[in-house]
Design a protein around this motif. Structure first.
Motif, PDB file in Angstrom:
ATOM      1  N   GLN A  17       6.704  -1.249   6.297  1.00 36.95           N
ATOM      2  CA  GLN A  17       7.931  -1.469   6.559  1.00 36.95           C
ATOM      3  C   GLN A  17       8.117  -2.512   6.507  1.00 36.95           C
ATOM      4  OE1 GLN A  17       5.825  -1.177   2.925  1.00 36.95           O
ATOM      5  NE2 GLN A  17       7.692  -0.054   2.037  1.00 36.95           N
ATOM      6  N   ALA A  18       8.651  -2.640   8.310  1.00 40.60           N
ATOM      7  CA  ALA A  18       9.468  -3.724   8.798  1.00 40.60           C
ATOM      8  C   ALA A  18       8.914  -4.451   9.025  1.00 40.60           C
ATOM      9  CB  ALA A  18       9.842  -2.879  10.106  1.00 40.60           C
ATOM     10  N   PRO A 189       1.400  -6.126  -5.455  1.00 39.49           N
ATOM     11  CA  PRO A 189       2.597  -6.323  -5.695  1.00 39.49           C
ATOM     12  C   PRO A 189       3.704  -5.855  -3.655  1.00 39.49           C
ATOM     13  CG  PRO A 189       2.366  -4.128  -6.733  1.00 39.49           C
ATOM     14  CD  PRO A 189       1.000  -4.645  -5.627  1.00 39.49           C
ATOM     15  N   VAL A 190       2.834  -5.582  -2.983  1.00 37.50           N
ATOM     16  CA  VAL A 190       3.807  -5.216  -2.006  1.00 37.50           C
ATOM     17  C   VAL A 190       3.486  -5.876  -0.447  1.00 37.50           C
ATOM     18  CG1 VAL A 190       4.265  -3.013  -2.361  1.00 37.50           C
ATOM     19  CG2 VAL A 190       2.371  -3.137  -1.256  1.00 37.50           C
ATOM     20  N   LEU A 191       2.542  -7.288  -0.763  1.00 34.97           N
ATOM     21  CA  LEU A 191       2.242  -8.586   0.027  1.00 34.97           C
ATOM     22  C   LEU A 191       1.763  -7.282   1.578  1.00 34.97           C
ATOM     23  CD1 LEU A 191       5.771 -10.125  -0.490  1.00 34.97           C
ATOM     24  CD2 LEU A 191       3.238  -9.985  -1.623  1.00 34.97           C
ATOM     25  N   GLN A 192       0.766  -6.695   1.885  1.00 38.34           N
ATOM     26  CA  GLN A 192       0.231  -6.141   2.914  1.00 38.34           C
ATOM     27  C   GLN A 192      -0.442  -7.383   3.289  1.00 38.34           C
ATOM     28  OE1 GLN A 192      -0.401  -4.604  -0.236  1.00 38.34           O
ATOM     29  NE2 GLN A 192      -0.296  -1.998   0.173  1.00 38.34           N
ATOM     30  N   GLU A 288       9.006  -0.843  -9.337  1.00 37.00           N
ATOM     31  CA  GLU A 288       9.993  -1.515  -8.834  1.00 37.00           C
ATOM     32  C   GLU A 288       9.236  -2.642  -8.229  1.00 37.00           C
ATOM     33  OE1 GLU A 288      12.774   1.072 -10.622  1.00 37.00           O
ATOM     34  OE2 GLU A 288      10.952   2.073  -9.414  1.00 37.00           O
ATOM     35  N   GLU A 289       8.294  -2.039  -7.102  1.00 34.92           N
ATOM     36  CA  GLU A 289       7.255  -1.907  -6.643  1.00 34.92           C
ATOM     37  C   GLU A 289       6.575  -4.287  -7.139  1.00 34.92           C
ATOM     38  OE1 GLU A 289       5.140   1.128  -3.941  1.00 34.92           O
ATOM     39  OE2 GLU A 289       3.756  -0.547  -4.915  1.00 34.92           O
ATOM     40  N   ILE A 293      11.084  -8.369  -5.435  1.00 35.34           N
ATOM     41  CA  ILE A 293      10.983  -8.755  -4.358  1.00 35.34           C
ATOM     42  C   ILE A 293      11.725  -9.002  -3.482  1.00 35.34           C
ATOM     43  CG2 ILE A 293       9.377 -10.588  -2.977  1.00 35.34           C
ATOM     44  CD1 ILE A 293       8.296 -11.706  -5.806  1.00 35.34           C
ATOM     45  N   ALA A 294      11.919  -7.503  -2.307  1.00 37.91           N
ATOM     46  CA  ALA A 294      12.646  -8.208  -0.666  1.00 37.91           C
ATOM     47  C   ALA A 294      13.718  -7.320  -1.734  1.00 37.91           C
ATOM     48  CB  ALA A 294      12.977  -8.819  -0.331  1.00 37.91           C
TER      49      ALA A 294
END
Length: 344
Positions: A17-18, A189-192, A288-289, A293-294
């Motif tokens: 996640q970081a 949506p979480v940009l992997q 929320e995902e 964003i961020a």
């Protein structure tokens, strides 16, 4: 870079996640830490989830204070079920946990069972590195120097013990001084793809171009994409494959452009007990995902549909690449043959 590491008193994971802003390692000291890390995507990628859950179960068992085998097995079953509830789609999670359960079925003492669990979890990690390399070698045989290959999500070294599955051929090509050009979909949506795949491949010196998910069709056409390769979270007995949301769209586009579409996954991802993709549970995650964003709200307060995965039908898959080789065509007949002589 090891995504998951076992220590005597805790597990260390790379906090995905970081990334890419910070390379941070987290210590998981109990089973709740492990469950939270899997749910929150601090560790992700089907093989890495399986490894983490296996270490988590071994870590939990170390804390049992009973010397009664019946009570030990009852506690182990409870904690196995708790960890299994963390994510429903990736079959490696259940495979790893059940492998540990089987490994101690005939233990004659609690101490023997505790030692066996740790040994079995370490074996899963060691085996995964070898498995990923073999997947990469088989995948690399399909490509030529200079090929342009598209992928989605992150099925790379940080999602496995080493090399990855879908990204393994890129890492091995670099070792062999062969050039493969990667085109990574951002993977909303979480940009992997943007946060992880682009970071991992650029760190390895691989030529990687990042695109948004809705640029895939234009990119296939304009950049003359040679092939698409993706990972998998579960492969049904007929070859239908669940992978990160957006994979189905890529498969449909690849079929329209007559581009080969490959799935790279270890045997532990193949679930012969699940007949078709319709039987694969699809995880839905928090709205929320999608709406943030961020941490910044980008959408009004509306209904959100946020499936984490989709299922690509087997007829759109050119080949499934495993450590045993490449399977194509009649998956329902051919997939079971891969398990001959394999501990499942």
């Amino acid at each position: 870079m090891k995504s998951v590491q076992w220590h005597d008193t805790h597990i260390t994971i790379l906090n995905q996640q970081a990334l890419p802003h910070k390379t941070e390692y987290l210590e998981l000291k109990n089973i709740k830490d492990v469950w939270d890390a899997i749910v929150a995507l601090k560790v992700r990628g089907a093989p890495a989830i399986g490894m983490t859950a296996a270490f988590g179960l071994a870590l939990a068992a170390k804390s049992y204070e009973t010397n009664d085998l019946a009570q030990f097995h009852a506690n182990l079953k409870r904690d196995r079920d708790y960890l299994a509830s963390s994510r429903p789609t990736a079959v490696n999670l259940f495979w790893a946990l059940d492998r540990l359960m089987k490994s101690v079925a005939n233990a004659t003492s609690v101490n023997e069972a505790k030692t066996t669990l740790i040994h079995e979890a370490i074996c899963i990690q060691v085996e995964d590195e070898d498995v990923c390399r073999r997947i990469g070698e088989h995948a690399l045989s399909l490509f030529q120097d200079g090929d342009r290959i598209m992928t989605i999500c992150n099925a790379g070294a940080i999602a496995t013990a080493r090399y990855g599955t879908a990204l393994a051929p890129f890492h091995l090509a670099k070792e062999k001084e062969m050039t493969l050009h990667a085109y990574a979909c951002e993977t909303r949506p979480v940009l992997q793809g943007a946060r992880l795949t682009a970071w991992e491949l650029s760190q390895a010196g691989v030529d990687v171009t990042l695109i948004t998910d809705n640029m895939a069709a234009q990119t296939m056409k304009a950049k003359r994409i040679s092939a698409v390769i993706v990972g998998a979270d579960r492969i049904a007995a007929n070859g239908d494959t669940a992978n990160k949301i957006g994979t189905l769209g890529l498969a449909i586009l690849a079929n329209a452009f007559n581009i080969p579409f490959y799935v790279a996954a270890p045997l532990s991802t193949i679930d012969l007990q699940t007949e078709t993709g319709d039987d694969i549970p699809i995880e839905e995650r928090a709205k929320e995902e999608v709406t943030h964003i961020a941490g910044v709200n980008i959408a009004p307060n509306v209904n959100v549909y946020n499936p984490a995965f989709d299922v690509t039908p087997h007829e759109l898959i050119t080949g499934i690449i495993t450590e045993k080789g490449i399977v194509s065509g009649d998956y329902k007949t051919k997939l079971p043959t891969l398990f001959e002589g394999v501990f499942t």
